[in-house]
Design a protein around this motif. Structure first.
Motif, PDB file in Angstrom:
ATOM      1  N   MET A  59      74.284 -73.948 -22.118  1.00  0.00           N
ATOM      2  CA  MET A  59      73.227 -73.268 -22.873  1.00  0.00           C
ATOM      3  C   MET A  59      72.469 -74.252 -23.769  1.00  0.00           C
ATOM      4  O   MET A  59      71.597 -73.855 -24.535  1.00  0.00           O
ATOM      5  CB  MET A  59      73.822 -72.140 -23.726  1.00  0.00           C
ATOM      6  N   ASN A  60      72.832 -75.523 -23.690  1.00  0.00           N
ATOM      7  CA  ASN A  60      72.207 -76.599 -24.471  1.00  0.00           C
ATOM      8  C   ASN A  60      72.359 -76.395 -25.979  1.00  0.00           C
ATOM      9  O   ASN A  60      71.453 -76.668 -26.750  1.00  0.00           O
ATOM     10  CB  ASN A  60      70.730 -76.783 -24.097  1.00  0.00           C
ATOM     11  N   VAL A  61      73.537 -75.906 -26.391  1.00  0.00           N
ATOM     12  CA  VAL A  61      73.863 -75.817 -27.816  1.00  0.00           C
ATOM     13  C   VAL A  61      75.277 -76.372 -28.021  1.00  0.00           C
ATOM     14  O   VAL A  61      76.131 -75.724 -28.608  1.00  0.00           O
ATOM     15  CB  VAL A  61      73.718 -74.384 -28.383  1.00  0.00           C
ATOM     16  N   GLY A  62      75.489 -77.590 -27.537  1.00  0.00           N
ATOM     17  CA  GLY A  62      76.810 -78.191 -27.570  1.00  0.00           C
ATOM     18  C   GLY A  62      77.197 -78.845 -28.882  1.00  0.00           C
ATOM     19  O   GLY A  62      78.325 -79.313 -29.023  1.00  0.00           O
ATOM     20  N   VAL A  63      76.292 -78.885 -29.836  1.00  0.00           N
ATOM     21  CA  VAL A  63      76.600 -79.472 -31.143  1.00  0.00           C
ATOM     22  C   VAL A  63      76.950 -78.340 -32.104  1.00  0.00           C
ATOM     23  O   VAL A  63      76.162 -77.414 -32.305  1.00  0.00           O
ATOM     24  CB  VAL A  63      75.415 -80.289 -31.690  1.00  0.00           C
ATOM     25  N   THR A  64      78.156 -78.415 -32.682  1.00  0.00           N
ATOM     26  CA  THR A  64      78.606 -77.418 -33.651  1.00  0.00           C
ATOM     27  C   THR A  64      78.576 -78.038 -35.040  1.00  0.00           C
ATOM     28  O   THR A  64      79.110 -79.128 -35.249  1.00  0.00           O
ATOM     29  CB  THR A  64      80.033 -76.943 -33.321  1.00  0.00           C
ATOM     30  N   VAL A  65      77.963 -77.318 -35.965  1.00  0.00           N
ATOM     31  CA  VAL A  65      77.851 -77.785 -37.345  1.00  0.00           C
ATOM     32  C   VAL A  65      78.480 -76.732 -38.252  1.00  0.00           C
ATOM     33  O   VAL A  65      78.168 -75.545 -38.147  1.00  0.00           O
ATOM     34  CB  VAL A  65      76.374 -77.994 -37.755  1.00  0.00           C
ATOM     35  N   PHE A  66      79.376 -77.180 -39.112  1.00  0.00           N
ATOM     36  CA  PHE A  66      79.949 -76.314 -40.132  1.00  0.00           C
ATOM     37  C   PHE A  66      79.202 -76.610 -41.434  1.00  0.00           C
ATOM     38  O   PHE A  66      79.124 -77.765 -41.853  1.00  0.00           O
ATOM     39  CB  PHE A  66      81.449 -76.543 -40.278  1.00  0.00           C
ATOM     40  N   VAL A  67      78.670 -75.570 -42.040  1.00  0.00           N
ATOM     41  CA  VAL A  67      77.847 -75.743 -43.234  1.00  0.00           C
ATOM     42  C   VAL A  67      78.507 -74.999 -44.391  1.00  0.00           C
ATOM     43  O   VAL A  67      78.715 -73.790 -44.326  1.00  0.00           O
ATOM     44  CB  VAL A  67      76.412 -75.220 -42.994  1.00  0.00           C
ATOM     45  N   ALA A  68      78.849 -75.761 -45.425  1.00  0.00           N
ATOM     46  CA  ALA A  68      79.441 -75.196 -46.639  1.00  0.00           C
ATOM     47  C   ALA A  68      78.325 -75.033 -47.664  1.00  0.00           C
ATOM     48  O   ALA A  68      77.583 -75.979 -47.939  1.00  0.00           O
ATOM     49  CB  ALA A  68      80.530 -76.113 -47.166  1.00  0.00           C
ATOM     50  N   ILE A  69      78.220 -73.838 -48.208  1.00  0.00           N
ATOM     51  CA  ILE A  69      77.155 -73.538 -49.167  1.00  0.00           C
ATOM     52  C   ILE A  69      77.764 -73.115 -50.490  1.00  0.00           C
ATOM     53  O   ILE A  69      78.694 -72.308 -50.530  1.00  0.00           O
ATOM     54  CB  ILE A  69      76.248 -72.411 -48.630  1.00  0.00           C
ATOM     55  N   ARG A  70      77.197 -73.682 -51.550  1.00  0.00           N
ATOM     56  CA  ARG A  70      77.522 -73.230 -52.898  1.00  0.00           C
ATOM     57  C   ARG A  70      76.228 -72.720 -53.516  1.00  0.00           C
ATOM     58  O   ARG A  70      75.170 -73.286 -53.286  1.00  0.00           O
ATOM     59  CB  ARG A  70      78.114 -74.361 -53.728  1.00  0.00           C
ATOM     60  N   SER A  99      86.465 -67.755 -50.622  1.00  0.00           N
ATOM     61  CA  SER A  99      87.046 -67.899 -51.947  1.00  0.00           C
ATOM     62  C   SER A  99      87.133 -69.397 -52.226  1.00  0.00           C
ATOM     63  O   SER A  99      87.001 -70.211 -51.320  1.00  0.00           O
ATOM     64  CB  SER A  99      88.435 -67.261 -51.999  1.00  0.00           C
ATOM     65  N   GLY A 100      87.336 -69.762 -53.471  1.00  0.00           N
ATOM     66  CA  GLY A 100      87.468 -71.175 -53.806  1.00  0.00           C
ATOM     67  C   GLY A 100      86.138 -71.808 -54.174  1.00  0.00           C
ATOM     68  O   GLY A 100      85.200 -71.133 -54.588  1.00  0.00           O
ATOM     69  N   GLU A 101      86.047 -73.118 -53.984  1.00  0.00           N
ATOM     70  CA  GLU A 101      84.870 -73.872 -54.408  1.00  0.00           C
ATOM     71  C   GLU A 101      83.640 -73.623 -53.549  1.00  0.00           C
ATOM     72  O   GLU A 101      82.518 -73.743 -54.022  1.00  0.00           O
ATOM     73  CB  GLU A 101      85.181 -75.370 -54.419  1.00  0.00           C
TER      74      GLU A 101
END
Length: 153
Positions: A59-70, A99-101
């Motif tokens: 599907m041409n979406v092979g890059v996974t990004v985890f995004v942490a937001i504060r 939960s957490g930071e």
């Protein structure tokens, strides 16, 4: 829920497209009682829906990004606005309040870093954020949509 229901759920989580007769055979039932149990699991909302799992690479979406937001805002209006806008971004496939930071964690799928940058720009334009930190997955060691069934009551 009994052990047979749990076995049915395990089979369906592996392949929800199996004919009822095959599911029944795998769990040790005849087709009619198995079908009634599946209908009951659906009626009770235990089985929410049946979906097709797509191959991210194809599907041409092979890059996974985890995004942490504060965020510096923790009021209901901000959360409602944030959730409404972020859930409209198709590349955001998961969104959690933490939960957490870290206040929110997103999983985003894109073809490349340039595409992620475009998503990032939409994200920061959507609502005020205090901090956004992105981590790119190098390798998926385990990925499953199957939930453990042993805890179901």
């Amino acid at each position: 829920m009994d052990d047979i229901d749990r076995r049915i759920l395990k089979v369906l989580q592996t392949n929800a497209d199996l004919p009822v007769a095959e599911v029944a055979e795998q769990v040790g039932l005849s087709a009619s009682p198995c079908w009634r149990r599946i209908q009951k699991l659906e009626a009770e909302g235990i089985i929410e829906r049946r979906v097709a799992l797509l191959n991210p690479e194809k599907m041409n979406v092979g890059v996974t990004v985890f995004v942490a937001i504060r965020t510096s805002r923790h009021d209901e209006d901000w959360l409602r606005d944030f959730a409404a806008k972020v859930t409209q971004i198709p590349e955001v496939v998961e969104l959690y309040r933490m939960s957490g930071e870290i206040d929110y964690m997103l999983r985003i799928v894109v073809p490349d870093i340039k595409a992620y940058d475009a998503v990032y720009k939409r994200l920061i334009a959507a609502v005020p954020l205090f901090d956004v930190s992105s981590s790119f997955a190098m390798e998926a060691i385990k990925y499953t949509t199957a939930l453990p069934v042993d805890y179901a009551t």
